[in-house]
Design a protein around this motif. Structure first.
Motif, PDB file in Angstrom:
ATOM      1  N   GLY A 155     -42.024 -15.999  18.165  1.00  0.00           N
ATOM      2  CA  GLY A 155     -40.697 -15.436  18.420  1.00  0.00           C
ATOM      3  C   GLY A 155     -39.787 -15.552  17.204  1.00  0.00           C
ATOM      4  O   GLY A 155     -39.036 -14.626  16.882  1.00  0.00           O
ATOM      5  N   SER A 156     -39.844 -16.672  16.525  1.00  0.00           N
ATOM      6  CA  SER A 156     -39.026 -16.876  15.331  1.00  0.00           C
ATOM      7  C   SER A 156     -39.415 -15.898  14.226  1.00  0.00           C
ATOM      8  O   SER A 156     -38.553 -15.309  13.571  1.00  0.00           O
ATOM      9  CB  SER A 156     -39.179 -18.321  14.836  1.00  0.00           C
ATOM     10  OG  SER A 156     -38.441 -18.516  13.662  1.00  0.00           O
ATOM     11  N   VAL A 157     -40.693 -15.707  14.051  1.00  0.00           N
ATOM     12  CA  VAL A 157     -41.181 -14.779  13.027  1.00  0.00           C
ATOM     13  C   VAL A 157     -40.774 -13.343  13.372  1.00  0.00           C
ATOM     14  O   VAL A 157     -40.328 -12.587  12.505  1.00  0.00           O
ATOM     15  CB  VAL A 157     -42.711 -14.896  12.868  1.00  0.00           C
ATOM     16  CG1 VAL A 157     -43.252 -13.814  11.960  1.00  0.00           C
ATOM     17  CG2 VAL A 157     -43.071 -16.275  12.335  1.00  0.00           C
ATOM     18  N   LEU A 158     -40.893 -12.971  14.640  1.00  0.00           N
ATOM     19  CA  LEU A 158     -40.546 -11.614  15.050  1.00  0.00           C
ATOM     20  C   LEU A 158     -39.048 -11.340  14.908  1.00  0.00           C
ATOM     21  O   LEU A 158     -38.656 -10.217  14.555  1.00  0.00           O
ATOM     22  CB  LEU A 158     -41.007 -11.357  16.484  1.00  0.00           C
ATOM     23  CG  LEU A 158     -42.518 -11.282  16.686  1.00  0.00           C
ATOM     24  CD1 LEU A 158     -42.854 -11.080  18.159  1.00  0.00           C
ATOM     25  CD2 LEU A 158     -43.120 -10.177  15.844  1.00  0.00           C
ATOM     26  N   VAL A 159     -38.216 -12.345  15.165  1.00  0.00           N
ATOM     27  CA  VAL A 159     -36.775 -12.157  14.978  1.00  0.00           C
ATOM     28  C   VAL A 159     -36.466 -11.960  13.499  1.00  0.00           C
ATOM     29  O   VAL A 159     -35.634 -11.122  13.131  1.00  0.00           O
ATOM     30  CB  VAL A 159     -35.985 -13.347  15.574  1.00  0.00           C
ATOM     31  CG1 VAL A 159     -34.536 -13.302  15.156  1.00  0.00           C
ATOM     32  CG2 VAL A 159     -36.092 -13.342  17.080  1.00  0.00           C
ATOM     33  N   GLN A 160     -37.129 -12.687  12.631  1.00  0.00           N
ATOM     34  CA  GLN A 160     -36.924 -12.508  11.198  1.00  0.00           C
ATOM     35  C   GLN A 160     -37.401 -11.131  10.738  1.00  0.00           C
ATOM     36  O   GLN A 160     -36.756 -10.488   9.922  1.00  0.00           O
ATOM     37  CB  GLN A 160     -37.619 -13.613  10.419  1.00  0.00           C
ATOM     38  CG  GLN A 160     -36.950 -14.959  10.593  1.00  0.00           C
ATOM     39  CD  GLN A 160     -37.643 -16.060   9.825  1.00  0.00           C
ATOM     40  OE1 GLN A 160     -38.420 -15.800   8.921  1.00  0.00           O
ATOM     41  NE2 GLN A 160     -37.366 -17.291  10.193  1.00  0.00           N
ATOM     42  N   VAL A 161     -38.511 -10.672  11.275  1.00  0.00           N
ATOM     43  CA  VAL A 161     -39.011  -9.336  10.947  1.00  0.00           C
ATOM     44  C   VAL A 161     -38.037  -8.272  11.441  1.00  0.00           C
ATOM     45  O   VAL A 161     -37.761  -7.289  10.736  1.00  0.00           O
ATOM     46  CB  VAL A 161     -40.431  -9.121  11.537  1.00  0.00           C
ATOM     47  CG1 VAL A 161     -40.846  -7.665  11.453  1.00  0.00           C
ATOM     48  CG2 VAL A 161     -41.425 -10.010  10.826  1.00  0.00           C
ATOM     49  N   ALA A 162     -37.482  -8.471  12.640  1.00  0.00           N
ATOM     50  CA  ALA A 162     -36.491  -7.527  13.153  1.00  0.00           C
ATOM     51  C   ALA A 162     -35.262  -7.486  12.249  1.00  0.00           C
ATOM     52  O   ALA A 162     -34.696  -6.418  12.009  1.00  0.00           O
ATOM     53  CB  ALA A 162     -36.101  -7.905  14.582  1.00  0.00           C
ATOM     54  N   GLY A 163     -34.848  -8.631  11.737  1.00  0.00           N
ATOM     55  CA  GLY A 163     -33.728  -8.665  10.809  1.00  0.00           C
ATOM     56  C   GLY A 163     -34.026  -7.900   9.527  1.00  0.00           C
ATOM     57  O   GLY A 163     -33.180  -7.154   9.018  1.00  0.00           O
ATOM     58  N   ILE A 164     -35.229  -8.061   9.020  1.00  0.00           N
ATOM     59  CA  ILE A 164     -35.623  -7.337   7.801  1.00  0.00           C
ATOM     60  C   ILE A 164     -35.676  -5.838   8.073  1.00  0.00           C
ATOM     61  O   ILE A 164     -35.259  -5.024   7.236  1.00  0.00           O
ATOM     62  CB  ILE A 164     -36.969  -7.879   7.273  1.00  0.00           C
ATOM     63  CG1 ILE A 164     -36.770  -9.310   6.758  1.00  0.00           C
ATOM     64  CG2 ILE A 164     -37.533  -6.984   6.180  1.00  0.00           C
ATOM     65  CD1 ILE A 164     -38.041 -10.038   6.439  1.00  0.00           C
ATOM     66  N   LEU A 165     -36.167  -5.451   9.250  1.00  0.00           N
ATOM     67  CA  LEU A 165     -36.190  -4.030   9.606  1.00  0.00           C
ATOM     68  C   LEU A 165     -34.774  -3.466   9.750  1.00  0.00           C
ATOM     69  O   LEU A 165     -34.517  -2.313   9.364  1.00  0.00           O
ATOM     70  CB  LEU A 165     -36.984  -3.818  10.891  1.00  0.00           C
ATOM     71  CG  LEU A 165     -38.491  -4.041  10.788  1.00  0.00           C
ATOM     72  CD1 LEU A 165     -39.144  -3.924  12.153  1.00  0.00           C
ATOM     73  CD2 LEU A 165     -39.105  -3.070   9.799  1.00  0.00           C
ATOM     74  N   LEU A 166     -33.854  -4.248  10.292  1.00  0.00           N
ATOM     75  CA  LEU A 166     -32.461  -3.814  10.373  1.00  0.00           C
ATOM     76  C   LEU A 166     -31.867  -3.609   8.983  1.00  0.00           C
ATOM     77  O   LEU A 166     -31.155  -2.632   8.731  1.00  0.00           O
ATOM     78  CB  LEU A 166     -31.627  -4.854  11.132  1.00  0.00           C
ATOM     79  CG  LEU A 166     -31.463  -4.662  12.608  1.00  0.00           C
ATOM     80  CD1 LEU A 166     -30.761  -5.873  13.221  1.00  0.00           C
ATOM     81  CD2 LEU A 166     -30.681  -3.411  12.911  1.00  0.00           C
ATOM     82  N   ILE A 167     -32.152  -4.526   8.081  1.00  0.00           N
ATOM     83  CA  ILE A 167     -31.656  -4.389   6.708  1.00  0.00           C
ATOM     84  C   ILE A 167     -32.232  -3.136   6.061  1.00  0.00           C
ATOM     85  O   ILE A 167     -31.506  -2.348   5.448  1.00  0.00           O
ATOM     86  CB  ILE A 167     -32.017  -5.644   5.878  1.00  0.00           C
ATOM     87  CG1 ILE A 167     -31.282  -6.877   6.426  1.00  0.00           C
ATOM     88  CG2 ILE A 167     -31.691  -5.439   4.407  1.00  0.00           C
ATOM     89  CD1 ILE A 167     -31.792  -8.183   5.869  1.00  0.00           C
ATOM     90  N   SER A 168     -33.530  -2.920   6.216  1.00  0.00           N
ATOM     91  CA  SER A 168     -34.180  -1.742   5.625  1.00  0.00           C
ATOM     92  C   SER A 168     -33.646  -0.447   6.221  1.00  0.00           C
ATOM     93  O   SER A 168     -33.368   0.515   5.505  1.00  0.00           O
ATOM     94  CB  SER A 168     -35.691  -1.812   5.839  1.00  0.00           C
ATOM     95  OG  SER A 168     -36.215  -2.986   5.288  1.00  0.00           O
ATOM     96  N   GLY A 169     -33.511  -0.416   7.539  1.00  0.00           N
ATOM     97  CA  GLY A 169     -32.986   0.779   8.204  1.00  0.00           C
ATOM     98  C   GLY A 169     -31.547   1.062   7.806  1.00  0.00           C
ATOM     99  O   GLY A 169     -31.160   2.214   7.589  1.00  0.00           O
ATOM    100  N   GLY A 170     -30.734   0.015   7.713  1.00  0.00           N
ATOM    101  CA  GLY A 170     -29.344   0.190   7.288  1.00  0.00           C
ATOM    102  C   GLY A 170     -29.241   0.694   5.857  1.00  0.00           C
ATOM    103  O   GLY A 170     -28.422   1.558   5.547  1.00  0.00           O
ATOM    104  N   ALA A 171     -30.091   0.172   4.977  1.00  0.00           N
ATOM    105  CA  ALA A 171     -30.081   0.634   3.586  1.00  0.00           C
ATOM    106  C   ALA A 171     -30.515   2.096   3.498  1.00  0.00           C
ATOM    107  O   ALA A 171     -29.920   2.886   2.759  1.00  0.00           O
ATOM    108  CB  ALA A 171     -30.998  -0.246   2.739  1.00  0.00           C
ATOM    109  N   ALA A 172     -31.543   2.462   4.262  1.00  0.00           N
ATOM    110  CA  ALA A 172     -31.992   3.860   4.258  1.00  0.00           C
ATOM    111  C   ALA A 172     -30.914   4.784   4.811  1.00  0.00           C
ATOM    112  O   ALA A 172     -30.645   5.858   4.247  1.00  0.00           O
ATOM    113  CB  ALA A 172     -33.277   3.995   5.081  1.00  0.00           C
TER     114      ALA A 172
END
Length: 89
Positions: A35-52
Motif C-alpha cells: 500500500g505504501s509503495v502504491l501510494v508513492q507510485v500514485a503520487g508520481i503519476l499525479l506529478i507526471s500527469g500534472g506536468a503533461a
C-alpha cells in the motif's frame, strides 16, 4: 489576459502528488508494504500527469495568443462601395 484554463488543475496535481509521495515516504508508512509503495507510485503519476497537462495547456495557450495577435493585425476586407464587410451585419 489572465491564466489559461488548466493551469490551476495542473499545478494542483503536481503539488498534491509531491505532498502525497513525501507524506507517505517520511510520515505515514513503512516502505515495505504494498500500500505504501502504491501510494508513492500514485503520487508520481499525479506529478507526471500534472506536468503533461501543464505543457499541453501552455502550448495551446501560446497558439491561441499567436492566433489572436495575427487576427488583430489582419486588415478588414472592404467592399467596392467603400464600406467594411463588418459594417454590413
Amino acid at each position: 489576459v489572465g491564466f489559461p484554463p488548466g493551469i490551476v488543475t495542473a499545478t494542483t496535481m503536481i503539488l498534491w502528488g509531491i505532498e502525497r509521495s513525501l507524506d507517505e515516504h517520511f510520515l505515514l508508512g513503512d516502505g515495505a508494504s504494498l500500500g505504501s509503495v502504491l501510494v508513492q507510485v500514485a503520487g508520481i503519476l499525479l506529478i507526471s500527469g500534472g506536468a503533461a497537462l501543464m505543457v499541453v495547456t501552455v502550448l495551446r495557450w501560446r497558439t491561441w495568443l499567436q492566433a489572436q495577435a495575427l487576427a488583430a493585425r489582419a486588415p478588414v476586407p472592404v467592399q467596392p462601395g467603400g464600406r467594411a464587410l463588418e459594417d454590413l451585419t
